[in-house]
Design a protein around this motif. Structure first.
Motif, PDB file in Angstrom:
ATOM      1  N   LEU A 177       0.808  -1.226   0.000  1.00 52.70           N
ATOM      2  CA  LEU A 177       0.000   0.000   0.000  1.00 52.70           C
ATOM      3  C   LEU A 177       0.840   1.275   0.000  1.00 52.70           C
ATOM      4  N   ASP A 178       1.916   1.313   0.787  1.00 50.23           N
ATOM      5  CA  ASP A 178       2.742   2.525   0.833  1.00 50.23           C
ATOM      6  C   ASP A 178       3.539   2.738  -0.448  1.00 50.23           C
ATOM      7  N   LYS A 179       3.557   1.763  -1.320  1.00 46.61           N
ATOM      8  CA  LYS A 179       4.222   1.908  -2.615  1.00 46.61           C
ATOM      9  C   LYS A 179       3.263   2.399  -3.701  1.00 46.61           C
ATOM     10  N   GLY A 180       2.075   2.808  -3.284  1.00 46.88           N
ATOM     11  CA  GLY A 180       1.112   3.347  -4.230  1.00 46.88           C
ATOM     12  C   GLY A 180       0.284   2.303  -4.942  1.00 46.88           C
ATOM     13  N   MET A 181       0.395   1.035  -4.571  1.00 47.35           N
ATOM     14  CA  MET A 181      -0.363  -0.026  -5.223  1.00 47.35           C
ATOM     15  C   MET A 181      -1.624  -0.357  -4.443  1.00 47.35           C
ATOM     16  N   VAL A 182      -2.489  -1.115  -5.065  1.00 46.13           N
ATOM     17  CA  VAL A 182      -3.697  -1.634  -4.431  1.00 46.13           C
ATOM     18  C   VAL A 182      -3.413  -3.071  -4.016  1.00 46.13           C
ATOM     19  N   GLY A 183      -3.865  -3.429  -2.805  1.00 44.80           N
ATOM     20  CA  GLY A 183      -3.574  -4.768  -2.285  1.00 44.80           C
ATOM     21  C   GLY A 183      -4.773  -5.695  -2.331  1.00 44.80           C
ATOM     22  N   HIS A 184      -4.516  -6.963  -2.649  1.00 43.34           N
ATOM     23  CA  HIS A 184      -5.566  -7.991  -2.700  1.00 43.34           C
ATOM     24  C   HIS A 184      -5.620  -8.723  -1.370  1.00 43.34           C
ATOM     25  N   TYR A 185      -6.836  -8.819  -0.817  1.00 41.76           N
ATOM     26  CA  TYR A 185      -7.017  -9.619   0.396  1.00 41.76           C
ATOM     27  C   TYR A 185      -6.870 -11.092   0.007  1.00 41.76           C
ATOM     28  N   GLY A 186      -5.666 -11.616   0.168  1.00 41.96           N
ATOM     29  CA  GLY A 186      -5.411 -12.998  -0.252  1.00 41.96           C
ATOM     30  C   GLY A 186      -4.668 -13.810   0.779  1.00 41.96           C
ATOM     31  N   GLU A 187      -4.622 -13.318   2.017  1.00 37.86           N
ATOM     32  CA  GLU A 187      -3.843 -13.998   3.039  1.00 37.86           C
ATOM     33  C   GLU A 187      -4.704 -14.321   4.264  1.00 37.86           C
ATOM     34  N   ASP A 188      -4.435 -15.480   4.848  1.00 37.07           N
ATOM     35  CA  ASP A 188      -5.017 -15.896   6.125  1.00 37.07           C
ATOM     36  C   ASP A 188      -6.539 -15.841   6.106  1.00 37.07           C
ATOM     37  N   ALA A 189      -7.115 -15.307   7.198  1.00 38.73           N
ATOM     38  CA  ALA A 189      -8.567 -15.353   7.352  1.00 38.73           C
ATOM     39  C   ALA A 189      -9.299 -14.427   6.399  1.00 38.73           C
ATOM     40  N   LEU A 190      -8.610 -13.452   5.821  1.00 43.01           N
ATOM     41  CA  LEU A 190      -9.257 -12.504   4.912  1.00 43.01           C
ATOM     42  C   LEU A 190      -8.998 -12.856   3.447  1.00 43.01           C
ATOM     43  N   LYS A 191      -8.745 -14.095   3.183  1.00 43.02           N
ATOM     44  CA  LYS A 191      -8.486 -14.510   1.808  1.00 43.02           C
ATOM     45  C   LYS A 191      -9.773 -14.411   0.986  1.00 43.02           C
TER      46      LYS A 191
END
Length: 351
Positions: A220-234
């Motif tokens: 996120l701090d690199k200006g990108m959008v993040g995908h919820y793809g890890e652990d319980a929020l996959k």
């Protein structure tokens, strides 16, 4: 009948009416010519003599009748000792330039008695600022310094983080496009921080890479959008036949890709571009405010979105209000088109 002119008598005997070495009547000192009024040709009656010529700046009159300048050599100037004293006063104690007025000790004014050392020191200490004044100055300097630092921090947060994040995101997008063009892409599972798609929101002029994970430092701090793809929020991937593709992004600072998603309206296009396909979603609903712990918005059939059953959905999450992270703003969309890249760009990106 003409009266006789009397002669003057003194200790030197009888002398005519002329200059003497000294004036016995309180005039000039000995060694200088005394002033006597000129003889009156008409009468010898008593008269008040005319005053002598004015002295040069209060100085004595020379033997020739001309004023003598102060400090001139001779007995009238006070002698050698007076000259040394005058020169010492002009040059300072050690022969240097006279001391500055600010550095000179307190001198009593005319008519005052000289100050003792203790009194002079007390007066000098009284001129120094008090402890309260010094403390107030120090506090003021601290406030000014703090204000400058805060201004620099705000400038860094609101301007420089965006500049740096935009550069990093643009570089990542170019790298993705190059890999796809050369066939180096690897569809499937991605490691945290790895870019794998590009998000387009035409109405907001947003073109930003999508990376795996929602880590601030890696994504996120690199200006990108993040995908919820890890652990319980996959959450699901776009190519999955059912599920909810969940994304997170900054609303302010660090590129702020989701700053204006609250302006999206029902029917606005949201496009996800991957190595092989375009996935086109239409904005369906918005949740202006919710708790950060409300993870139900990422469910396969998200609560509150208005969907009645399983489908292919997209969820955009960001912070609200602006410049805070107290609550979350949610935007949902529903897939309406899946288009292979071989057929060109979808209409949403061509218009």
């Amino acid at each position: 009948m003409t009266a006789l002119r009397p002669e003057r008598e003194d200790a030197y005997g009888t002398a005519p009416y002329e200059s003497f070495g000294g004036d016995p009547y309180g005039g000039q000192p000995y060694g200088q010519e005394s002033y006597l009024p000129p003889p009156d040709e008409e009468t010898v009656a008593l008269r008040i003599p005319e005053p002598p010529p004015a002295a040069f700046n209060g100085g004595p009159i020379s033997a020739s009748g001309a004023p003598t300048a102060p400090g001139a050599t001779g007995s009238a100037s006070g002698g050698r000792a007076a000259r040394r004293k005058a020169a010492k006063g002009r040059r300072g104690r050690h022969g240097g330039a006279p001391a500055a007025a600010d550095d000179a000790p307190d001198m009593p004014s005319q008519g005052e008695r000289p100050l003792s050392r203790v009194e002079a020191r007390r007066r000098q200490r009284a001129r120094k600022p008090s402890a309260a004044v010094v403390a107030s100055r120090a506090v003021g300097e601290v406030f000014i310094t703090t204000g400058v630092l805060m201004l620099l921090f705000v400038t860094y947060q609101l301007w420089w983080t965006n500049v740096r994040a935009h550069a990093q995101a643009s570089q990542e997008a170019d790298s993705l496009q190059d890999d796809w063009a050369s066939g180096k892409g690897n569809p499937g599972t991605f490691s945290p921080g790895q870019g794998f798609a590009i998000l387009h929101i035409p109405k907001l002029d947003v073109v930003v890479p999508i990376a795996e994970g929602v880590s601030n430092k890696k994504v996120l701090d690199k200006g990108m959008v993040g995908h919820y793809g890890e652990d319980a929020l996959k959450t699901a991937m776009p190519e999955d036949k059912t599920g909810n593709f969940g994304l997170a992004g900054h609303r302010n600072t660090h590129g702020e890709p989701f700053r204006y998603i609250n302006r999206l309206e029902k029917g606005d296009s949201i496009v996800v571009e991957t190595q092989n396909e375009y996935f086109v979603y239409k904005m369906a609903s918005i949740l202006p405010v919710t708790s950060p712990s409300n993870t139900s918005v990422l469910d396969p059939v998200p609560a509150g979105a208005g969907f009645t059953g399983p489908g292919r959905y997209i969820t955009l999450t960001t912070c609200t209000p602006e410049f805070t992270s107290k609550y979350r703003l949610i935007v949902w969309g529903k897939m309406v088109e899946e288009r292979p890249r071989s057929k060109g760009k979808p209409d949403a990106l061509v218009q």
